[in-house]
Write a protein that holds these residues in place. Sequence first.
Motif, PDB file in Angstrom:
ATOM      1  N   ALA A   1      53.270 -38.031   2.452  1.00 21.60           N
ATOM      2  CA  ALA A   1      52.803 -36.990   1.524  1.00 21.60           C
ATOM      3  C   ALA A   1      53.136 -35.583   2.019  1.00 21.60           C
ATOM      4  CB  ALA A   1      51.300 -37.128   1.295  1.00 21.60           C
ATOM      5  N   ASP A   2      53.918 -35.487   3.100  1.00 19.00           N
ATOM      6  CA  ASP A   2      54.261 -34.176   3.646  1.00 19.00           C
ATOM      7  C   ASP A   2      54.934 -33.289   2.606  1.00 19.00           C
ATOM      8  OD1 ASP A   2      53.569 -35.727   5.845  1.00 19.00           O
ATOM      9  OD2 ASP A   2      55.021 -34.780   7.169  1.00 19.00           O
ATOM     10  N   GLN A   3      55.877 -33.874   1.853  1.00 21.44           N
ATOM     11  CA  GLN A   3      56.656 -33.069   0.908  1.00 21.44           C
ATOM     12  C   GLN A   3      55.803 -32.524  -0.228  1.00 21.44           C
ATOM     13  OE1 GLN A   3      59.937 -32.205   1.588  1.00 21.44           O
ATOM     14  NE2 GLN A   3      59.264 -33.156   3.502  1.00 21.44           N
TER      15      GLN A   3
ATOM     16  N   LEU B   1      54.455 -29.213   0.825  1.00 23.02           N
ATOM     17  CA  LEU B   1      55.476 -28.173   0.728  1.00 23.02           C
ATOM     18  C   LEU B   1      55.682 -27.743  -0.723  1.00 23.02           C
ATOM     19  CD1 LEU B   1      58.182 -29.378   3.288  1.00 23.02           C
ATOM     20  CD2 LEU B   1      56.170 -27.932   3.669  1.00 23.02           C
ATOM     21  N   GLU B   2      55.612 -28.686  -1.650  1.00 19.06           N
ATOM     22  CA  GLU B   2      55.732 -28.345  -3.072  1.00 19.06           C
ATOM     23  C   GLU B   2      54.611 -27.404  -3.498  1.00 19.06           C
ATOM     24  OE1 GLU B   2      55.701 -32.067  -5.097  1.00 19.06           O
ATOM     25  OE2 GLU B   2      57.679 -32.674  -4.355  1.00 19.06           O
ATOM     26  N   VAL B   3      53.414 -27.651  -3.011  1.00 15.91           N
ATOM     27  CA  VAL B   3      52.282 -26.787  -3.355  1.00 15.91           C
ATOM     28  C   VAL B   3      52.482 -25.397  -2.754  1.00 15.91           C
ATOM     29  CG1 VAL B   3      49.790 -26.420  -3.063  1.00 15.91           C
ATOM     30  CG2 VAL B   3      50.668 -28.711  -3.595  1.00 15.91           C
ATOM     31  N   LEU B   4      52.958 -25.332  -1.518  1.00 13.49           N
ATOM     32  CA  LEU B   4      53.174 -24.034  -0.864  1.00 13.49           C
ATOM     33  C   LEU B   4      54.136 -23.156  -1.653  1.00 13.49           C
ATOM     34  CD1 LEU B   4      53.422 -24.665   2.982  1.00 13.49           C
ATOM     35  CD2 LEU B   4      51.703 -23.341   1.756  1.00 13.49           C
ATOM     36  N   ALA B   5      55.087 -23.773  -2.347  1.00 12.04           N
ATOM     37  CA  ALA B   5      56.070 -23.012  -3.106  1.00 12.04           C
ATOM     38  C   ALA B   5      55.414 -22.177  -4.210  1.00 12.04           C
ATOM     39  CB  ALA B   5      57.103 -23.965  -3.715  1.00 12.04           C
TER      40      ALA B   5
ATOM     41  N   ASP C   1      66.115 -28.075   3.786  1.00 16.11           N
ATOM     42  CA  ASP C   1      66.405 -27.269   2.593  1.00 16.11           C
ATOM     43  C   ASP C   1      65.115 -26.774   1.950  1.00 16.11           C
ATOM     44  OD1 ASP C   1      69.132 -27.485   2.823  1.00 16.11           O
ATOM     45  OD2 ASP C   1      69.346 -29.084   1.320  1.00 16.11           O
ATOM     46  N   ARG C   2      64.146 -27.669   1.882  1.00 16.37           N
ATOM     47  CA  ARG C   2      62.870 -27.267   1.268  1.00 16.37           C
ATOM     48  C   ARG C   2      62.167 -26.204   2.105  1.00 16.37           C
ATOM     49  NH1 ARG C   2      59.798 -31.732  -1.697  1.00 16.37           N
ATOM     50  NH2 ARG C   2      60.911 -30.767  -3.416  1.00 16.37           N
TER      51      ARG C   2
END
Length: 275
Positions: free
Chosen positions: A127-129, A132-136, A162-163
């Motif tokens: 669930a790490d990614q 990162l999606e939320v941080l964006a 890249d993310r």
Amino acid sequence: MKRNLIFDFGLHKGEDTAFYLAKGFQVVAFEANPELANACRARFAAEIEAGLLTIMEGAVAPPSAGDTVTFFVNERSVWGTIDKDWVERNEKAGASSKKITAQRIDVADTIQKFGMPFYMKIDIEGADQHVLEVLAKFPEKPKYISIESSKDDYQDVVSECDRLRGLGYNRFKAVQQEYIPGMRDQFQRMDGTPFSYTFPADSSGPFGDEIRQNWMGYEAVLDEYRAIFRKYRWLGSGSALLRIPGLHRMLWHFGRRLNIGLPGWYDTHAALDEK
């Protein structure tokens, strides 16, 4: 950004949270396994009472998952996950899981409640990614961040970097995790006072500038991971060589003495430039 705040995604038994508290940070820690969460409430009762630690019990997942989430508690407690693909991988490695129902934790709501942390450690098995999606969605980001890097496909690591770069991170470290347990070093508390610390099993280790490696750029860290994946082919967890009885332990001791060692597994650490 709250410079005295750390988010520990993947509390487990409190191995990393203990280090962050020793440095003088306030910590918000996330754990889906209720047995581990309860054990940490007992272990850190004084810090919780003092307002230094908040334990968020539940599984980090996107809103589409609903209010509750199926979480798979693995017999190897560090491998708990919401991701069925990870469950299958764990079972192939001989580690079985059991299902529980966990309350879903909304990362965006948590950031809005506590503030943006100075450092965010993300190690939540699949669930790490999502984090990162939320941080964006936030204009401000943690000064430092770390994620567990993929061991399966080099292109997955490229996507991870890249993310991170898309979030504004431009300095990176690929940090070997094999030899963190038992490592002893000198560190600084937030008030500047030095202290010695020995990392126990399952620790992620230090973060930021206290990692004794130089920061590198995006292209350089990908070059580093290319070399790491070449080693994975020979000495990765699925390699035929390491099925030879006793070889893993022999190489582990040899590598630790010479500070080279097995490929092990890596965390990718990233940093923002100071504004």
